[in-house]
Design an enzyme around this catalytic site. Structure first.
Site, PDB file in Angstrom:
ATOM      1  N   SER A   1      15.308  43.767  84.543  1.00  0.00           N
ATOM      2  CA  SER A   1      14.504  44.857  85.108  1.00  0.00           C
ATOM      3  C   SER A   1      13.055  44.837  84.660  1.00  0.00           C
ATOM      4  CB  SER A   1      15.132  46.212  84.746  1.00  0.00           C
ATOM      5  OG  SER A   1      15.193  46.376  83.343  1.00  0.00           O
TER       6      SER A   1
ATOM      7  N   ASP B   1      23.840  64.659  94.484  1.00  0.00           N
ATOM      8  CA  ASP B   1      23.345  63.410  95.069  1.00  0.00           C
ATOM      9  C   ASP B   1      23.080  63.611  96.562  1.00  0.00           C
ATOM     10  OD1 ASP B   1      22.976  60.749  96.053  1.00  0.00           O
ATOM     11  OD2 ASP B   1      23.959  59.994  94.244  1.00  0.00           O
TER      12      ASP B   1
ATOM     13  N   ARG C   1      15.953  55.898  84.774  1.00  0.00           N
ATOM     14  CA  ARG C   1      14.583  55.401  84.825  1.00  0.00           C
ATOM     15  C   ARG C   1      13.654  56.443  84.199  1.00  0.00           C
ATOM     16  NH1 ARG C   1      16.590  51.199  85.371  1.00  0.00           N
ATOM     17  NH2 ARG C   1      16.301  49.624  86.996  1.00  0.00           N
TER      18      ARG C   1
ATOM     19  N   ASP D   1      16.890  57.550  76.733  1.00  0.00           N
ATOM     20  CA  ASP D   1      17.029  56.103  76.608  1.00  0.00           C
ATOM     21  C   ASP D   1      15.940  55.382  77.385  1.00  0.00           C
ATOM     22  OD1 ASP D   1      18.467  53.609  75.928  1.00  0.00           O
ATOM     23  OD2 ASP D   1      18.827  53.519  78.092  1.00  0.00           O
TER      24      ASP D   1
ATOM     25  N   GLU E   1       7.240  51.958  80.014  1.00  0.00           N
ATOM     26  CA  GLU E   1       7.828  51.002  79.062  1.00  0.00           C
ATOM     27  C   GLU E   1       7.120  49.652  79.180  1.00  0.00           C
ATOM     28  OE1 GLU E   1      12.012  50.728  79.856  1.00  0.00           O
ATOM     29  OE2 GLU E   1      12.358  52.871  79.628  1.00  0.00           O
TER      30      GLU E   1
ATOM     31  N   HIS F   1      15.908  51.919  76.093  1.00  0.00           N
ATOM     32  CA  HIS F   1      16.446  51.413  77.363  1.00  0.00           C
ATOM     33  C   HIS F   1      17.599  50.432  77.101  1.00  0.00           C
ATOM     34  CE1 HIS F   1      15.202  50.599  81.816  1.00  0.00           C
ATOM     35  NE2 HIS F   1      16.513  50.574  81.672  1.00  0.00           N
TER      36      HIS F   1
ATOM     37  N   GLY G   1      22.783  50.645  78.872  1.00  0.00           N
ATOM     38  CA  GLY G   1      23.657  49.713  79.577  1.00  0.00           C
ATOM     39  C   GLY G   1      23.798  48.369  78.894  1.00  0.00           C
ATOM     40  N   TYR G   2      23.486  48.306  77.595  1.00  0.00           N
ATOM     41  CA  TYR G   2      23.374  47.019  76.905  1.00  0.00           C
ATOM     42  C   TYR G   2      24.629  46.579  76.163  1.00  0.00           C
ATOM     43  CZ  TYR G   2      18.787  44.843  77.302  1.00  0.00           C
ATOM     44  OH  TYR G   2      17.703  44.133  77.743  1.00  0.00           O
TER      45      TYR G   2
END
Length: 379
Positions: free
Chosen positions: A45, A147, A208, A232, A237, A254, A257-258
């Site tokens: 990303s 949503d 984001r 996060d 960034e 960030h 999701g790591y």
């Protein structure tokens, strides 16, 4: 073929070396000159793939991103040049859900509340938001989904309106970055929205950074008018607004999701997409490379309590580790990116098998534990 891969895509060489020559690069600093002879370009990303980056390349055939988001990719440009593209939707959804769960368990302990007594609004009900919903409802937490794009597209799930989001005890953000249009998410939480929130609420952003107006958030934070914050992701960034840090209860760079599992899943999805594009047989999968978890099973001899659940979750992942690392490294040169590059191994809850000694306890808890993410077995 020449295959250019971001150096932080896990097992990139192992998955793609059979296709040709592998060249790795730094995703944040890659230049048009570096990738001018790439046939295949695989990014994350942090790399903007557009006309500028590919201006010197006349041969590129395929671009892939090992991420769920695509806002860093100029899809219209790729389409005009007839360049094939693939992303990895949902690859890290479990990792993000477990980040949210870990953070909420930390806050529940420090602020002395039970999660089941709180209402949660999940903003964004795609792959990641749905994973958060499953994880938290597995714990018995009351969750609402917001949503509008999915609702307009005919999704049959029950959705709430934005006023209900703002009244919820906990708000967790899981939307893509959309800069314009009827469903714009850029500064969705601007000053006017942030002013409607109270210090008794919790606001989590693991999607984001631009979804929250960070300058407006800082202004309100200095006036002690913000919810408890779990951030996060950040605007601009890696050059984030460091003045926000003292006001953020849990701060990370960030990495929601790591997990190793999620990152390798992203690599595997790109491998599968490239095989399909090249009409080549898929011979590899993540189990060929990923290592067994250091802690893979434990015996359970009692009913599941909130304290036991917290211990089990944090046995695998405790967000406080990343918060402490971030605060210690953020002021170093390239500290934000260096922590991501050198991120310590982190596994997902599914790598831990829970063996119930007494079937009575297992029978009463199995469904919930599986929804949360654990592997459940009988002793």
């Amino acid at each position: 073929m020449k295959i250019y891969i971001d150096e932080n895509v896990p097992y990139g060489k192992d998955f793609f070396e059979s296709f040709g020559e592998i060249i790795t690069f730094s995703g944040r600093n890659v230049t048009p000159e570096q990738v001018k002879d790439a046939d295949i370009l695989l990014v994350r990303s942090i790399t903007k793939v557009d006309q500028t980056l590919l201006s010197l390349n006349d041969n590129i055939k395929f671009v892939g991103t090992a991420t769920i988001g695509t806002d860093h990719i100029d899809l219209n440009y790729l389409q005009k040049r007839n360049i094939a593209f693939s992303s990895a939707p949902g690859c890290n959804k479990i990792s993000v859900a477990e980040y949210v769960l870990s953070a909420l368990l930390v806050l529940a302990e420090s602020n002395q509340f039970e999660l089941v007594d709180k209402s949660v609004a999940i903003v964004g009900a795609g792959n990641t938001g749905s994973a958060v919903y499953q994880c938290l409802t597995g714990l018995g937490v009351r969750c609402k989904l917001y949503d509008p794009p999915l609702q307009a597209a005919g999704d049959t799930r029950e959705f709430c309106d934005f006023s209900e989001v703002l009244k919820s005890d906990i708000i967790s953000l899981h939307v893509p970055k959309t800069m314009e249009g009827p469903f714009k998410t850029f500064h969705l939480f601007d000053e006017s929205v942030l002013q409607k929130l109270t210090p008794e609420q919790i606001l989590i952003n693991a999607c984001r950074g631009e979804v929250i107006d960070n300058q407006a958030l800082l202004t309100l934070a200095t006036e002690q008018k913000t919810p408890t914050l779990v951030l996060d992701v950040w605007e601009n960034e890696p050059n984030i607004e460091k003045a926000l840090l003292p006001f953020v209860t849990l701060a990370t760079p960030h990495i929601a999701g790591y997990s190793l599992d999620g990152r390798v899943r992203g690599t595997e999805m790109l491998y599968q997409a490239l095989c399909k594009y090249l009409k080549t047989e898929m011979l590899l999968n993540s189990t060929d490379f990923i290592v067994k978890a250091k802690i893979s099973q434990t015996d359970i001899q009692s009913s599941l309590t909130s304290e036991l659940l917290k211990s089990l979750v944090h046995l695998i992942y405790d967000v406080r580790r990343d918060d402490a690392l971030f605060r210690s490294k953020v002021n170093q040169i390239n500290g934000f990116d260096q922590m991501r590059k050198n991120y310590p191994e982190r596994r997902e809850l599914s790598t831990l098998s829970l063996n119930f000694i007494d079937p009575i306890h297992q029978n009463s808890q199995e469904i919930n534990l599986k929804k949360i993410g654990f592997t459940v077995k009988n002793k």
